[in-house]
Design a protein around this motif. Structure first.
Motif, PDB file in Angstrom:
ATOM      1  N   CYS A  62      18.949  -4.043   0.061  1.00  0.00           N
ATOM      2  CA  CYS A  62      19.861  -4.049  -1.086  1.00  0.00           C
ATOM      3  C   CYS A  62      19.303  -3.154  -2.184  1.00  0.00           C
ATOM      4  O   CYS A  62      18.154  -2.718  -2.127  1.00  0.00           O
ATOM      5  N   GLY A  63      20.108  -2.925  -3.210  1.00  0.00           N
ATOM      6  CA  GLY A  63      19.723  -2.048  -4.300  1.00  0.00           C
ATOM      7  C   GLY A  63      18.619  -2.593  -5.185  1.00  0.00           C
ATOM      8  O   GLY A  63      18.062  -1.871  -6.003  1.00  0.00           O
ATOM      9  N   CYS A  64      18.263  -3.865  -5.023  1.00  0.00           N
ATOM     10  CA  CYS A  64      17.199  -4.457  -5.827  1.00  0.00           C
ATOM     11  C   CYS A  64      15.817  -4.084  -5.306  1.00  0.00           C
ATOM     12  O   CYS A  64      14.806  -4.380  -5.936  1.00  0.00           O
ATOM     13  N   THR A  65      15.760  -3.443  -4.144  1.00  0.00           N
ATOM     14  CA  THR A  65      14.497  -3.080  -3.522  1.00  0.00           C
ATOM     15  C   THR A  65      14.408  -1.569  -3.370  1.00  0.00           C
ATOM     16  O   THR A  65      15.335  -0.935  -2.886  1.00  0.00           O
ATOM     17  N   VAL A  66      13.270  -1.019  -3.788  1.00  0.00           N
ATOM     18  CA  VAL A  66      13.017   0.417  -3.665  1.00  0.00           C
ATOM     19  C   VAL A  66      11.731   0.580  -2.871  1.00  0.00           C
ATOM     20  O   VAL A  66      10.756  -0.147  -3.098  1.00  0.00           O
ATOM     21  N   ALA A  67      11.725   1.525  -1.940  1.00  0.00           N
ATOM     22  CA  ALA A  67      10.529   1.746  -1.128  1.00  0.00           C
ATOM     23  C   ALA A  67      10.301   3.230  -0.925  1.00  0.00           C
ATOM     24  O   ALA A  67      11.242   4.005  -0.800  1.00  0.00           O
ATOM     25  N   LYS A  68       9.014   3.613  -0.893  1.00  0.00           N
ATOM     26  CA  LYS A  68       8.662   4.994  -0.567  1.00  0.00           C
ATOM     27  C   LYS A  68       7.388   4.971   0.261  1.00  0.00           C
ATOM     28  O   LYS A  68       6.552   4.077   0.139  1.00  0.00           O
ATOM     29  N   VAL A  69       7.269   5.971   1.111  1.00  0.00           N
ATOM     30  CA  VAL A  69       6.143   6.048   2.032  1.00  0.00           C
ATOM     31  C   VAL A  69       5.230   7.204   1.617  1.00  0.00           C
ATOM     32  O   VAL A  69       5.704   8.237   1.121  1.00  0.00           O
ATOM     33  N   SER A  70       3.915   7.027   1.784  1.00  0.00           N
ATOM     34  CA  SER A  70       2.960   8.062   1.360  1.00  0.00           C
ATOM     35  C   SER A  70       3.030   9.296   2.251  1.00  0.00           C
ATOM     36  O   SER A  70       2.849  10.407   1.775  1.00  0.00           O
ATOM     37  N   THR A  71       3.283   9.101   3.535  1.00  0.00           N
ATOM     38  CA  THR A  71       3.462  10.230   4.442  1.00  0.00           C
ATOM     39  C   THR A  71       4.401   9.820   5.564  1.00  0.00           C
ATOM     40  O   THR A  71       4.370   8.683   6.029  1.00  0.00           O
ATOM     41  N   ARG A  72       5.245  10.755   5.982  1.00  0.00           N
ATOM     42  CA  ARG A  72       6.212  10.468   7.048  1.00  0.00           C
ATOM     43  C   ARG A  72       5.688  10.844   8.426  1.00  0.00           C
ATOM     44  O   ARG A  72       6.277  10.476   9.425  1.00  0.00           O
ATOM     45  N   SER A  73       4.597  11.579   8.476  1.00  0.00           N
ATOM     46  CA  SER A  73       4.016  12.005   9.740  1.00  0.00           C
ATOM     47  C   SER A  73       2.621  11.392   9.861  1.00  0.00           C
ATOM     48  O   SER A  73       1.715  11.733   9.102  1.00  0.00           O
ATOM     49  N   ILE A  74       2.463  10.472  10.825  1.00  0.00           N
ATOM     50  CA  ILE A  74       1.211   9.727  10.967  1.00  0.00           C
ATOM     51  C   ILE A  74       0.566  10.093  12.309  1.00  0.00           C
ATOM     52  O   ILE A  74       1.119   9.804  13.370  1.00  0.00           O
ATOM     53  N   PRO A  75      -0.622  10.690  12.268  1.00  0.00           N
ATOM     54  CA  PRO A  75      -1.296  11.052  13.524  1.00  0.00           C
ATOM     55  C   PRO A  75      -1.791   9.805  14.257  1.00  0.00           C
ATOM     56  O   PRO A  75      -1.911   8.729  13.647  1.00  0.00           O
TER      57      PRO A  75
END
Length: 182
Positions: free
Chosen positions: A40-53
Motif C-alpha cells: 500500500c501507499g503507506c509503505t516505501v521501500a528502496k534497495v541498495s543494489t539491484r544486482s547481487i553477485p
C-alpha cells in the motif's frame, strides 16, 4: 532473507517505522532484482543494489507510515527477481499502531430512516493510560446530526450521536469532528 518478517511491537500512530531487510544471494549466478512493490501507499521501500553477485547481499530499506492507522498492521513488500525457485520474495512489517485517543468505533451506520424518524447510538472516547482529557468542541457535518456529551465516573467520555431522518430520500454521509485538549 533470513528474517522476512519484522515485528515492530507497538508504536504510536503519529510516527513511522524504519527497518532494513538484508537480501542474500545464495545461488551461483548474479541475482537481479527486477521490481519492488509495496502492498500500500503507506509503505516505501528502496534497495541498495539491484544486482547481487553470488554470496553477496543487498539492503532493502523500508519505511511504514503509521499516521492515522490503528490496531494490528501487516504490510508486505514484494521483491521480484530472476530467482527461478522464488521469483517473488515477500518481506513483511507487522505490529500494532496505537493512539493517544481511541474511539469505540470510527464509523457509525444508522441504516435506513424515514423522513423525520430519529435514531441514536453511543460512542466512547478513551485515552491511553487513562490520561485526563476534556472535549473542547464538537462539530457535525450536517444539521440532522446532534451529539450529547457525558463523562462517566471511570473518566471515559461517552457521546450519544443522534440522527434525524433527512427530508430528502437517498444515501446520507457526514463527518463528526471531536476536538480535545489531549
Amino acid at each position: 532473507c533470513d528474517e522476512p518478517v519484522y515485528d515492530f511491537g507497538s508504536a504510536d500512530n503519529s510516527t513511522s517505522i524504519d527497518h532494513t531487510f538484508v537480501i542474500k544471494n545464495i545461488g551461483d549466478t548474479t541475482l537481479e532484482i527486477t521490481n519492488i512493490r509495496a502492498a500500500c501507499g503507506c509503505t516505501v521501500a528502496k534497495v541498495s543494489t539491484r544486482s547481487i553477485p553470488p554470496g553477496g547481499t543487498s539492503e532493502l530499506t523500508a519505511n511504514l507510515n503509521l499516521r492515522g492507522r490503528n490496531g494490528r498492521q501487516s504490510k508486505g513488500i514484494t521483491i521480484s527477481s530472476n530467482d527461478p525457485d522464488n521469483p517473488n520474495l515477500v518481506v513483511t512489517m507487522v505490529g500494532n499502531a496505537t493512539s493517544a485517543i481511541s474511539l469505540s468505533t470510527e464509523r457509525i451506520m444508522f441504516g435506513q430512516l424515514n423522513a423525520g424518524e430519529e435514531t441514536s447510538t453511543p460512542l466512547e472516547i478513551r485515552t491511553a493510560d487513562n490520561v485526563n482529557m476534556n472535549i473542547t468542541g464538537i462539530e457535525t457535518g450536517h444539521e440532522a446530526i446532534s451529539v450529547e456529551e457525558e463523562t462517566g465516573a471511570d473518566g471515559v467520555k461517552r457521546l450519544q450521536v443522534s440522527l434525524k431522518g433527512p427530508a430528502q430520500p437517498g444515501p446520507f454521509t457526514s463527518n463528526i469532528k471531536i476536538m480535545t485538549d489531549n
